[in-house]
Design a protein around this motif. Structure first.
Motif, PDB file in Angstrom:
ATOM      1  N   THR A  85       0.829  -1.207   0.000  1.00  0.00           N
ATOM      2  CA  THR A  85       0.000   0.000   0.000  1.00  0.00           C
ATOM      3  C   THR A  85       0.861   1.253   0.000  1.00  0.00           C
ATOM      4  O   THR A  85       1.669   1.461   0.910  1.00  0.00           O
ATOM      5  N   GLU A  87      -0.083   5.190  -0.517  1.00  0.00           N
ATOM      6  CA  GLU A  87      -1.194   6.120  -0.704  1.00  0.00           C
ATOM      7  C   GLU A  87      -0.911   7.455  -0.041  1.00  0.00           C
ATOM      8  O   GLU A  87      -0.155   7.546   0.929  1.00  0.00           O
ATOM      9  N   HIS A  88      -1.540   8.477  -0.595  1.00  0.00           N
ATOM     10  CA  HIS A  88      -1.437   9.822  -0.031  1.00  0.00           C
ATOM     11  C   HIS A  88      -2.838  10.426   0.002  1.00  0.00           C
ATOM     12  O   HIS A  88      -3.553  10.412  -0.996  1.00  0.00           O
ATOM     13  N   PHE A 249      -6.783  12.124  -3.058  1.00  0.00           N
ATOM     14  CA  PHE A 249      -6.399  10.753  -2.726  1.00  0.00           C
ATOM     15  C   PHE A 249      -5.633  10.189  -3.907  1.00  0.00           C
ATOM     16  O   PHE A 249      -6.136  10.174  -5.039  1.00  0.00           O
ATOM     17  N   GLU A 250      -4.404   9.721  -3.640  1.00  0.00           N
ATOM     18  CA  GLU A 250      -3.527   9.231  -4.697  1.00  0.00           C
ATOM     19  C   GLU A 250      -2.974   7.864  -4.308  1.00  0.00           C
ATOM     20  O   GLU A 250      -2.722   7.608  -3.130  1.00  0.00           O
ATOM     21  N   ARG A 251      -2.775   7.029  -5.308  1.00  0.00           N
ATOM     22  CA  ARG A 251      -2.192   5.714  -5.086  1.00  0.00           C
ATOM     23  C   ARG A 251      -0.984   5.522  -5.967  1.00  0.00           C
ATOM     24  O   ARG A 251      -0.918   6.045  -7.077  1.00  0.00           O
ATOM     25  N   GLN A 255      -0.787  -2.180  -7.959  1.00  0.00           N
ATOM     26  CA  GLN A 255      -2.238  -2.072  -7.965  1.00  0.00           C
ATOM     27  C   GLN A 255      -2.811  -3.363  -8.529  1.00  0.00           C
ATOM     28  O   GLN A 255      -2.476  -3.759  -9.632  1.00  0.00           O
TER      29      GLN A 255
END
Length: 256
Positions: A85, A87-88, A249-251, A255
């Motif tokens: 994971t 994420e931001h 929200f960023e990933r 993935q």
């Protein structure tokens, strides 16, 4: 790319994209693709990066919950292990709450019942808070992160009053987490960069309004909505509104 370099890149990105200086936001279609909804829809029309949550208006009760909630949570198909994971999340948060209220506005949950990161806004007694008093209208921003020893480390990130806004930034990178908050009266404070206890289960991010309640007689946690209602009534908690604006929200990373 090494984990350290990747984290540095994400941290730099988070610094650049903090809500105070950014106009960009994550599109509604992206959020709806990644997040499932618990409770009433938070999306206004038109949507421009602002989400409005209310646990008391939604009255969404999950089987093992400790109060009503209105949240967005990562869908099952998009969940990864902590190691995968990256994420931001960032937003300007405005909590409009009555005295004595306590809510979780963001958390990382492990599939099952465990949590590994929680961000609270609370006007309740807590020795870890910068204010730490009950019912005086000063809400502590507290973060609890489960570290590698299995202990929950608590960090105070400022105080606000009902209706005041603060900037929240959360970076989770391959099992390491850091939370930053910026308030008008306290400036910018952040948790230590914390490595989470290793776990092979999948985790998922949630945010919104998870209004905490207890048994009004014993003071213990309870999963009974009837007891929640009485707890809220006794403590004059008759409203709850959490607004996220400039929501990002960023990933990154793997993935699936």
């Amino acid at each position: 790319m090494s984990a350290a370099i990747r984290f540095a890149a994400l941290a730099l990105l988070a610094a650049v994209l903090t809500p105070a200086g950014a106009q960009a936001f994550t599109p509604e279609a992206t959020l709806k693709r990644l997040f499932a909804l618990e409770g009433n829809t938070p999306y206004p029309s038109p949507y421009a990066g602002t989400l409005n949550f209310s646990a008391l208006e939604s009255k969404y009760a999950s089987p093992n919950g400790h109060g009503y909630r209105n949240e967005l949570k990562i869908v099952d198909s998009a969940r990864l292990s902590a190691a995968d994971t990256r994420e931001h999340f960032s937003a300007r948060v405005t909590a409009t709450l009555p005295n004595v209220a306590k809510t979780i506005i963001a958390q990382y949950h492990v599939e099952g019942l465990d949590t590994i990161l929680k961000v609270y806004v609370q006007d309740t007694a807590d020795s870890k808070g910068l204010d730490g008093k009950t019912g005086n209208g000063v809400f502590d921003i507290l973060v609890r992160i489960l570290d590698t020893d299995g202990k929950e480390a608590t960090t105070a990130l400022g105080t606000v009053r009902s209706g005041e806004s603060f900037d929240l930034d959360i970076v989770f990178n391959g099992g390491e987490a850091q939370v930053t908050a910026r308030t008008a009266n306290g400036g910018t404070l952040k948790t230590p960069l914390t490595r989470i206890r290793p776990d092979t289960r999948k985790i998922y991010f949630k945010f919104g309004d998870y209004l905490q309640a207890r048994d009004p007689v014993t003071g213990e946690h309870t999963s009974s909505p009837e007891k929640w209602d009485e707890y809220y009534r006794q403590n004059h908690i008759d409203s709850s509104h959490i607004r996220f604006s400039h929501t990002i929200f960023e990933r990154d990373g793997v993935q699936r």
